[in-house]
Design a protein around this motif. Structure first.
Motif, mmCIF file in Angstrom:
data_model
loop_
_atom_site.group_PDB
_atom_site.id
_atom_site.type_symbol
_atom_site.label_atom_id
_atom_site.label_comp_id
_atom_site.label_asym_id
_atom_site.label_seq_id
_atom_site.Cartn_x
_atom_site.Cartn_y
_atom_site.Cartn_z
ATOM 1 N N LEU A 11 61.643 54.525 46.977
ATOM 2 C CA LEU A 11 62.572 55.431 47.652
ATOM 3 C C LEU A 11 62.755 54.945 49.082
ATOM 4 C CD1 LEU A 11 60.583 57.603 45.751
ATOM 5 C CD2 LEU A 11 62.600 58.941 46.343
ATOM 6 N N LEU A 12 63.969 54.477 49.411
ATOM 7 C CA LEU A 12 64.238 53.842 50.694
ATOM 8 C C LEU A 12 65.060 54.749 51.592
ATOM 9 C CD1 LEU A 12 65.197 50.272 49.416
ATOM 10 C CD2 LEU A 12 62.935 51.171 49.958
ATOM 11 N N ASP A 13 64.645 54.841 52.843
ATOM 12 C CA ASP A 13 65.377 55.581 53.862
ATOM 13 C C ASP A 13 66.686 54.847 54.145
ATOM 14 O OD1 ASP A 13 66.322 56.872 56.073
ATOM 15 O OD2 ASP A 13 64.442 56.810 57.185
ATOM 16 N N ALA A 14 67.816 55.557 54.012
ATOM 17 C CA ALA A 14 69.122 54.933 54.220
ATOM 18 C C ALA A 14 69.656 55.135 55.630
ATOM 19 C CB ALA A 14 70.128 55.499 53.213
ATOM 20 N N VAL A 29 65.802 53.873 44.663
ATOM 21 C CA VAL A 29 66.570 55.063 45.031
ATOM 22 C C VAL A 29 66.658 55.102 46.554
ATOM 23 C CG1 VAL A 29 66.688 57.576 44.927
ATOM 24 C CG2 VAL A 29 65.777 56.299 42.988
ATOM 25 N N THR A 30 67.811 55.439 47.088
ATOM 26 C CA THR A 30 67.961 55.629 48.533
ATOM 27 C C THR A 30 68.228 57.103 48.813
ATOM 28 O OG1 THR A 30 70.342 55.206 48.528
ATOM 29 C CG2 THR A 30 68.886 53.309 48.804
ATOM 30 N N PHE A 77 71.002 56.643 43.246
ATOM 31 C CA PHE A 77 70.175 55.882 42.311
ATOM 32 C C PHE A 77 70.767 54.475 42.210
ATOM 33 C CE2 PHE A 77 69.171 60.218 41.349
ATOM 34 C CZ PHE A 77 67.842 60.193 40.956
ATOM 35 N N MET A 78 70.133 53.530 42.895
ATOM 36 C CA MET A 78 70.626 52.157 42.897
ATOM 37 C C MET A 78 70.414 51.477 41.550
ATOM 38 S SD MET A 78 71.905 51.997 45.871
ATOM 39 C CE MET A 78 72.330 50.266 45.831
ATOM 40 N N THR A 79 69.437 51.908 40.796
ATOM 41 C CA THR A 79 69.253 51.448 39.417
ATOM 42 C C THR A 79 69.401 52.670 38.519
ATOM 43 O OG1 THR A 79 66.864 51.734 39.676
ATOM 44 C CG2 THR A 79 67.733 49.518 39.999
ATOM 45 N N ASN A 80 70.333 52.591 37.567
ATOM 46 C CA ASN A 80 70.567 53.753 36.703
ATOM 47 C C ASN A 80 69.337 54.110 35.889
ATOM 48 O OD1 ASN A 80 73.240 54.107 37.551
ATOM 49 N ND2 ASN A 80 73.975 52.564 36.090
#
Length: 679
Positions: free
Chosen positions: A201-204, A247-248, A255-258
């Motif tokens: 989980l990345l901070d955007a 996920v960002t 969800f960057m990867t489904n």
């Protein structure tokens, strides 16, 4: 012959838990027939006594056997077994616990220009008035706190010198590369037990843009080391041991990867293509809850351990609504939360980041939410006197409370990392985790209401919290005027103005001090928590020190007004310089108060060295509580000599040529208004 009945267990009953009745055993004692009376002899008396003693012994043993044969009933043992829920059926969502750390919309740090020097002016007031009376809180009857049940406890957690089963703040402050290496170790440790699903989980937010590429490059090493461990047979063989997803989060969750994938190339591409959110909102806990709703089935259908690894440089904005929901979702499916994040600012919600606007080249302080380390403020907000740092933005050495509670309740690890958002914190080095451990906050409170219920049981703690809250409502002033140049006409008014500034500060300190009566001192040594003992000593010591300083300063200028005359000011004293002094020179009635303040502050330094409490206590003790007025005289400049009279010169005047009208020069365009980013 006398017949006795007794009871002994049957052979088949020796293993039974419940006693059942059966036929008694029969014992018979034969008694001799009556014989003709014969004159007794000495030997016959002896034999009669022995026989009687023998019969009494036999009868007592038979009676004891009958007494010991009591019927005992046993409750059947409780048995339990785990039944996995059918993931096709909807799982009812547990009722969340209302949680409110602080209002994220209330920013304590204003966006303002950074000044190279600060000048303290005098506030003139004839009659300082209290706008509202302080409100006494926490006087209700305490009620028990019901802890939240854990649905699924992570099994098989290995304990070593660094990892605690119920969550830990990790080691001391490390760089992000080192934190990623420690994450590799955590993934490998969990792979020794079962397959895992790793969700990044990345901070955007814009504040993490510079570190995004660094994180992507480090991921190559993380998965490379895991692959090397797998090939060297250092990990148990699993069918697709690691699945990963990216996920960002910002204002929304992306969800960057489904779906989770086993291909590292897709993970790396998702990290590098992660968008930037310019809203300045970080909904960390809502994103975790969405991830658990979407991929919790991997725990029940594939028996994978879910690892949620969050990279962020802030504390999160949605803890009030989603913190407890995300914790319950993780606990229900045994997910472990890991956070790579900043240290919290001590006793504040917001820190700041320095920012240079390209539009005008000026420096600004951008507020950034990286605190506090506690659910409710428990540290005094009071300015320091004289030269030196104000320590407003001091690192606490602990994680932000909401993120720390998430880690603590799920059995994960918080890795304190040197993030860019910590650049505004006071640079005093780093703290040692072993030193800070005894002063760690209590992470068991799910809401401020639970926290207040516990405070009602501890009057000393409640007083410290109340003083901390009042200090944010009744704000005292900092250093008063220390350099005054006066004249014979205005020296009394100048002294009165200086007195008014400290009189107002003294009023604020007296209002805050109402929360801490002297009767609490007897509870100090009985307080079991080292954190609360230091909170009390620092709070009480600083309030007493501030009171002495204000009174000493006030009386010093009262003495100047009464002792000096207009002639003194004209000839020997027109420049007053205030300097701190270790001895109390004017407020003699407060010498014991000054000694008490010094004792409390020295106790903090002695019992909590290398902690934020010791840093603040040392800053308060840097200058003495007394005041010394250094009087100087600046002689007035001599009058200018009179100019010699000169005869007027005769001048010939020529008619001036008419000037051509000049066009007015255009005014320079004002610089564009800077657009300050939201972090």
């Amino acid at each position: 012959m006398i017949e006795f009945q007794t009871r002994s267990p049957l052979p088949h009953e020796s293993k039974s838990l419940v006693a059942t009745p059966h036929e008694p055993d029969v014992f018979m004692l034969e008694v001799a027939e009556d014989e003709p009376l014969v004159a007794p002899s000495r030997g016959r008396y002896l034999s009669t006594v022995v026989s009687l003693a023998l019969h009494i012994w036999v009868l007592s043993n038979l009676a004891q056997t009958a007494v010991n044969q009591s019927t005992t009933y046993y409750e059947p043992p409780l048995t339990s077994h785990l039944i996995e829920e059918d993931v096709t059926e909807p799982v009812p969502e547990p009722e969340p616990v209302k949680y409110e750390l602080a209002n994220p919309d209330e920013r304590e740090t204003e966006i303002r220009e950074v000044l190279n020097a600060a000048s303290v002016g005098l506030l003139r007031t004839n009659n300082p008035k209290l706008e509202s009376q302080p409100r006494l809180v926490m006087q209700d009857t305490p009620t028990p706190v019901v802890s939240t049940a854990i649905y699924d406890i992570p099994e098989g957690v290995e304990v070593d010198s660094r990892v605690v089963v119920h969550g830990t703040n990790g080691n001391s402050l490390v760089q992000i590369d080192s934190a990623m290496d420690l994450v590799t170790w955590e993934i490998a440790k969990n792979l020794q037990e079962q397959r895992v699903l790793v969700v990044w989980l990345l901070d955007a937010s814009a504040s993490l843009i510079k570190q995004k590429e660094q994180i992507a490059n480090r991921l190559k090493r993380v998965y490379g080391e895991l692959d090397a461990l797998d090939k060297s047979d250092q990990l148990p063989k699993h069918d697709v041991p690691v699945l990963s997803a990216v996920v960002t989060f910002g204002e929304k969750t992306t969800f960057m990867t489904n779906e989770p994938t086993a291909e590292f190339s897709k993970v790396l591409e998702a990290v590098r293509n992660a968008p930037t959110d310019s809203s300045g909102v970080e909904n960390i806990f809502g994103s975790i809850h969405q991830v658990m709703q979407r991929w919790s089935a991997f725990r029940t259908t594939q028996q994978r351990r879910i690892m949620l690894i969050t990279l962020t440089d802030e504390a999160g904005d949605d803890f009030g609504e989603w913190l407890e929901k995300s914790i319950l979702a993780c606990q229900r499916f045994g997910a472990k939360a890991y956070v790579i994040g900043p240290a919290a600012v001590f006793g504040r919600r917001d820190g700041f980041m320095p920012y240079t606007a390209p539009e005008d080249g000026k420096n600004y302080k951008l507020p950034i939410a990286i605190g506090p380390e506690v659910p409710v403020f428990d540290s005094l907000d009071l300015p320091f006197w004289y030269d030196g740092p104000q320590l407003e933005y001091l690192s606490s050495g602990f994680a932000p409370y909401a993120l720390a509670r998430l880690v603590h309740e799920t059995g994960g690890v918080y890795f304190l990392t040197n993030m860019t958002t910590m650049s505004g914190l006071t640079p005093i080095g780093t703290y040692d985790l072993a030193v800070l451990k005894p002063f760690e906050p209590d992470y068991s409170f799910g809401s401020p209401e639970e926290y207040e219920k516990d405070l009602r049981k501890h009057p000393l703690r409640a007083a410290v919290v109340q003083a901390a809250q009042l200090s944010r409502k009744f704000t005292a002033k900092g250093t008063p005027t220390l350099d005054l140049k006066v004249t014979a006409a205005n020296f009394k008014n100048a002294a009165s103005d200086a007195q008014k500034s400290v009189a107002e500060s003294q009023l604020m300190v007296d209002l805050v001090s109402q929360a801490m009566p002297d009767s609490l001192e007897k509870l100090l040594d009985r307080e079991p928590s080292g954190r609360w003992r230091m909170n009390y000593c620092l709070t009480y010591g600083r309030l007493l020190a501030h009171k002495v300083r204000c009174q000493e300063y006030n009386l010093a200028f009262a003495w100047l007004k009464n002792e000096l005359t207009s002639d003194d000011v004209q000839k020997k004293s027109n420049h007053w310089i205030v300097r701190p002094e270790r001895t109390i020179n004017y407020a003699g009635n407060l010498r014991k108060t000054a000694a008490k303040a010094e004792d409390y502050l020295n106790r903090v330094i002695r019992e909590a060295p290398g902690t934020p409490w010791a840093v603040l206590a040392q800053r308060e003790l840097k200058d003495g509580f007394g005041v010394k007025i250094e009087q100087k005289f600046i002689p007035p400049p001599p009058p200018a000599p009179p100019r010699a009279a000169t005869p007027p010169r005769k001048t010939v005047l020529f008619a001036a040529e008419p000037e051509k009208p000049k066009k007015p020069e255009p005014k320079p365009a004002p610089p564009p208004k800077p657009v300050l980013p939201r972090l």
